[in-house]
Every structure is written in C-alpha cells, then in structure tokens.
Scaffold this active site. Sequence first.
Site, short mmCIF file in Angstrom:
data_model
loop_
_atom_site.label_atom_id
_atom_site.label_comp_id
_atom_site.label_asym_id
_atom_site.label_seq_id
_atom_site.Cartn_x
_atom_site.Cartn_y
_atom_site.Cartn_z
N ASP A 35 7.72 -4.50 4.23
CA ASP A 35 6.43 -4.99 4.73
C ASP A 35 6.67 -6.24 5.56
O ASP A 35 7.49 -7.09 5.20
CB ASP A 35 5.48 -5.31 3.57
N LYS A 40 3.69 -10.98 0.70
CA LYS A 40 3.52 -9.77 -0.11
C LYS A 40 4.86 -9.33 -0.68
O LYS A 40 4.97 -8.99 -1.86
CB LYS A 40 2.93 -8.66 0.78
N THR A 126 -3.70 7.07 7.85
CA THR A 126 -4.71 7.95 8.43
C THR A 126 -4.81 7.66 9.92
O THR A 126 -5.13 6.53 10.31
CB THR A 126 -6.06 7.71 7.74
N PHE A 158 -4.22 11.21 0.13
CA PHE A 158 -5.59 11.46 -0.36
C PHE A 158 -5.95 10.62 -1.58
O PHE A 158 -6.96 10.87 -2.22
CB PHE A 158 -5.77 12.94 -0.68
N GLU A 161 -8.45 4.62 -4.44
CA GLU A 161 -8.17 3.35 -5.10
C GLU A 161 -8.85 3.36 -6.46
O GLU A 161 -9.94 3.89 -6.62
CB GLU A 161 -8.69 2.18 -4.26
N LYS A 213 -7.23 15.23 7.34
CA LYS A 213 -7.52 14.01 6.59
C LYS A 213 -8.89 13.44 6.99
O LYS A 213 -9.71 13.10 6.15
CB LYS A 213 -6.40 12.98 6.83
N GLY A 262 -26.97 5.84 -4.25
CA GLY A 262 -26.76 4.43 -4.60
C GLY A 262 -26.73 3.55 -3.38
O GLY A 262 -27.45 3.78 -2.40
N CYS A 269 -11.62 2.91 3.93
CA CYS A 269 -11.38 4.24 4.52
C CYS A 269 -12.62 4.92 5.10
O CYS A 269 -12.66 5.18 6.29
CB CYS A 269 -10.72 5.15 3.48
N LYS A 272 -14.36 3.38 8.25
CA LYS A 272 -13.44 3.37 9.40
C LYS A 272 -13.07 4.78 9.84
O LYS A 272 -13.03 5.08 11.04
CB LYS A 272 -12.19 2.56 9.02
P1 NAD Z 1 -3.25 -2.02 3.41
O1 NAD Z 1 -3.88 -2.94 4.39
O2 NAD Z 1 -3.46 -2.18 1.97
O3 NAD Z 1 -1.68 -2.00 3.67
C1 NAD Z 1 -1.07 -1.93 4.92
C2 NAD Z 1 0.24 -2.71 4.83
O4 NAD Z 1 0.98 -2.51 6.04
C3 NAD Z 1 0.05 -4.23 4.68
O5 NAD Z 1 0.76 -4.66 3.54
C4 NAD Z 1 0.64 -4.79 5.97
O6 NAD Z 1 1.23 -6.06 5.79
C5 NAD Z 1 1.65 -3.73 6.32
N1 NAD Z 1 2.07 -3.73 7.72
C6 NAD Z 1 1.28 -3.82 8.83
N2 NAD Z 1 2.04 -3.78 9.93
C7 NAD Z 1 3.32 -3.63 9.53
C8 NAD Z 1 4.56 -3.51 10.21
N3 NAD Z 1 4.61 -3.47 11.54
N4 NAD Z 1 5.68 -3.40 9.49
C9 NAD Z 1 5.62 -3.42 8.14
N5 NAD Z 1 4.48 -3.52 7.44
C10 NAD Z 1 3.34 -3.62 8.13
O7 NAD Z 1 -3.71 -0.55 3.89
P2 NAD Z 1 -3.83 0.73 2.95
O8 NAD Z 1 -5.13 0.71 2.24
O9 NAD Z 1 -2.57 0.92 2.21
O10 NAD Z 1 -3.95 1.85 4.08
C11 NAD Z 1 -2.85 2.25 4.85
C12 NAD Z 1 -3.21 3.52 5.58
O11 NAD Z 1 -3.46 4.56 4.63
C13 NAD Z 1 -4.46 3.42 6.42
O12 NAD Z 1 -4.32 4.23 7.56
C14 NAD Z 1 -5.53 3.99 5.52
O13 NAD Z 1 -6.60 4.53 6.25
C15 NAD Z 1 -4.77 5.08 4.80
N6 NAD Z 1 -5.30 5.44 3.48
C16 NAD Z 1 -5.77 4.47 2.64
C17 NAD Z 1 -6.25 4.85 1.40
C18 NAD Z 1 -6.81 3.80 0.45
O14 NAD Z 1 -7.50 4.19 -0.50
N7 NAD Z 1 -6.56 2.53 0.65
C19 NAD Z 1 -6.23 6.20 1.00
C20 NAD Z 1 -5.71 7.14 1.87
C21 NAD Z 1 -5.25 6.75 3.11
#
Ligand code: NAD
Length: 450
Positions: A35, A40, A126, A158, A161, A213, A262, A269, A272
């Site tokens: 990361d 982090k 996504t 999928f 959280e 997705k 609700g 997600c 966006k």
């Molecule tokens: P998040 O913001 O929690 O995590 C993203 C991470 O990527 C961060 O820790 C950030 O520091 C890191 N990052 C950004 N640029 C970087 C780089 N160039 N090199 C290394 N690290 C980098 O996001 P998330 O909730 O984990 O979501 C990530 C993707 O997954 C999104 O596209 C989201 O739509 C998708 N997604 C999220 C969920 C969910 O419930 N959160 C579920 C399914 C899919």
Amino acid sequence: MGETVMRIVVIGTGHVGLVTCGTLAAIGHSVTGLDSDEEKIATLVAGRLPFVEPELDELIARATGEGRLRFDVEAPEAIAEADAVFICVGTPPLPSGEPNLIAMERAAEIAGRYATDGCVIVEKSTVPAGTAERVRRVIARVRPVGRGRVDVASNPEFLREGHAVRDALEPDRILVGAESEHSRAVLRRVYEPLVARGYSLIETDINTAELAKHACNAFLALKISYANALAQICERAGADVTAIAGVMGADSRISRSFLDAGLGFGGSCFPKDLQAFERLSARLGYEFRLLREVMLINEDAISAVVSKIQDELWNLDGKKIALFGLAFKPGTDDVREAPALALARRLMAAGARVTAHDPEAMRNAKQEVPQLEVAPGALDAAAGAHCVVVCTEWPVYRTLDLEALEAVMAYPFVVDARNIYDGKVMREHGFVYRPTGRPNVDAFRANVSP
Ligand code: NAD
C-alpha cells in the site's frame, strides 16, 4: 497444499485488499500486501488493523504469524516473483460521477514494470467495462523490453463490509474474467482450494466480468430503492412495508434480502458504482434512466426523515436531535457516503443541534463532520433530545432500555429509519413513533386539550 501454493502480491490493502490478503493466505498461498499509504502499512506491520471488520484481525494475525503474509510499501522483488498481482486500489467518484482510475493506472504501472514472464495482473477493484484494455496499454507503455509477457484478468469482489471475511471464504460465487487460457489456469489454481470446498467459479470474458460487478451492485441498490418507494406508498395507504417485504421475499424469484425500507443505501460502493454505471452507459450511447431514478429515490429517503421531524417538531432551530448510528451499516466503522451524515448535515443546516452515538464510527464521523457532537452511549446522546433518529441498525439499539430512553428525552419522539422497534411496544412506552413505511404510533397524551 504443495504445488498449489502461489506467490501473490496484492496492491492496495484497504477493505477489499486486506480481506483478499487474508483470504488468499488462509487458503494456502504466499501473499505480500502493498500500500502506498505508509501509515497504513506501519499499522499493519505493528499487528493492528486500520479499520473495523469482524474476524479480520484473527485472519491476518494467523497468516502473518505463520509467515504466509507480509506487508510493505513497495516490494519490486515480490512483484517479480509473483504468479499473480491483484489490484485492489480505490476507485472513488469524480465530480462527474465517473470513477477516478488514477490509482488503477499507478498500480498497473508498478505491476507492469516489475512483473516477470507469465504473471497475471488481476483487477479486483470495481471498474467500468473496458478498463482492462486501458490497463493493458499502461503496462505496454511502462514494461521494460525483454521482461516477457504478462496477462490481464478481472476478478471482481463481492464482499460486504461487516461480513467480509465470511463472504470471501464462503463466496456465493467467484467471478473470473479472462481472455487467455494461461490467465484462466492461473486463477483456477489460485481459487482451487475454495472450488474444492464446493464454491462455484464462473468464467467469462473480461468485459462481461467488469460489467457484471456493476450490474450486481446496481440491482441491489434498485431493490433498496424499490422498498423505499413502496414505503412512501405504504405510509399514504396505511399499509406495512415490512409485511409486504415478507410477502415478496417468500417468492423465490424475488428473495427477501435488500427489501428493507429505511434511510437508503450509502457506503463506498453503491452510490459510486451506480453513478459510474450510469456514466458508462451514457458514454456507450444508452441512457440508463432507471439508475438515475434509483439514486433519486435514495436521496428522497433522507428528505422523508427530515419531513417527519419537521411535521412533529415544527421549527428545528434550537431543537436537539440525537442520531443512533453513523456507520453506513452495522458491523463497520466506515462512514463513506453514510446516509446518517447526510441527514446530520441537513438537520444542522436547518438549525438543529445534532448529537450522535455509534459503537464504532464516531471517530471517522467526526473527521467528516467536525461540528457533529458525539456521546459515549446512546442514552447520553438522547439526553434532552426532542427526537431520536435510528440511522444504523446496530444490535445495541434494538436492545436499548426504552423506559430509560423515554425518561431522558426532552420529548419522547423516535423516527425509526431502520424499522428496528415494534410500534405496540413504543406506544406502551409513551413514544410518538414514526417508523418507515409502517403505521405511525402516537402515545396518548392527556396534557393538552384540542
Ligand atoms: P479502500 O479505500 O479501503 O482501499 C484502497 C487502498 O488502496 C487504500 O489503502 C489506498 O492507500 C491504496 N492505494 C491507492 N493507490 C495506491 C497505489 N497506487 N499503490 C498502492 N496502494 C494504493 O477501498 P476499498 O473499499 O478496499 O475498495 C477498493 C476497490 O474495491 C474499489 O474499487 C471498490 O469499489 C471495490 N469494492 C469495495 C468493496 C467494499 O465493500 N469496500 C466491495 C467490493 C468491491
């Protein structure tokens, strides 16, 4: 395990990336999580989690303890040895509604620069259909001559959280979009331990996987907005939306889940992804009007709560309103696009004093809305309030001592935007109770003559 152990790099250790790290290590692979956020990584190296997610701390601790998972800011050598690099970076919305794919590009550059022959670079974030083609071009631009070929594949996530670890270890399905036999074979090997346990792996082409997705998230959001539109009709017709959801859910073609009326959906997600999907459709020449309506109904859900409060309290100036729950859903400290925060802003703009409680998300909420007051317990937040709004259905609010709640409030008025209480019980406790899409309850008050 033996020959199925694969060397995997995960770029981005957020909600998805960290769960991916833990899951892939738990099923036997050797994983490096990267990361760009040094803080982090320092937190993870120190053995702590940067966010709240049930079961994730044990999963990560076990994997790191057994030497199958490590974290770093960058690790070109790990990428060079990797069989697969999973890109899990954020894809947040731009003001236009299109997703910001700059982190995707940066991650693709890093993977493309250091990966060696045969590595599969996998989009887990996504992204709109067509992104893999962009990723291929980025890789072609940065890749040093003589480093061999890499493949690009899609493997959308999928997880939900709050249930992320269960969802990842016991998935409804694993989706792999791939175009080459090699990348399909690599991803089959990655997920072989889960497939051996009976979980299904669906293979498609890459555009289909990317689009699937968005199709899933948009459909789930649509179900929620359908329930919220129904709630509006139920309130006018004197019907009960929860009972209707039960009737609908008994039909196996519909299913009960995501039919709870609700305060609407939030999180990082659905809002966006709906916008991104709508924008993608428009760019491709199709006006997906249904998606716009889903978003509008979602915004109306917050306005409906504001109207209920104004109907009962008239002017909000000088009134104290307590919010129960700030996280966009229970089980997480995530407040990204949380409806509770949108409601707090609306109420404060109308002059109300807003105090809130949440078991996990108060710190994050304060960062987003610094003027929000928070209280250590639900009853503390409700003390002296003219209204309580249930915004997030945390179990602690379901089991709250209602007698104590009635006693501490300045006026015993509850707007239940998650339908967690029973109208009859609320009447018995003397509340003016406004559920969502269900009959109102007004406890008898003999202190004012008509
Ligand atoms: P998040 O913001 O929690 O995590 C993203 C991470 O990527 C961060 O820790 C950030 O520091 C890191 N990052 C950004 N640029 C970087 C780089 N160039 N090199 C290394 N690290 C980098 O996001 P998330 O909730 O984990 O979501 C990530 C993707 O997954 C999104 O596209 C989201 O739509 C998708 N997604 C999220 C969920 C969910 O419930 N959160 C579920 C399914 C899919």
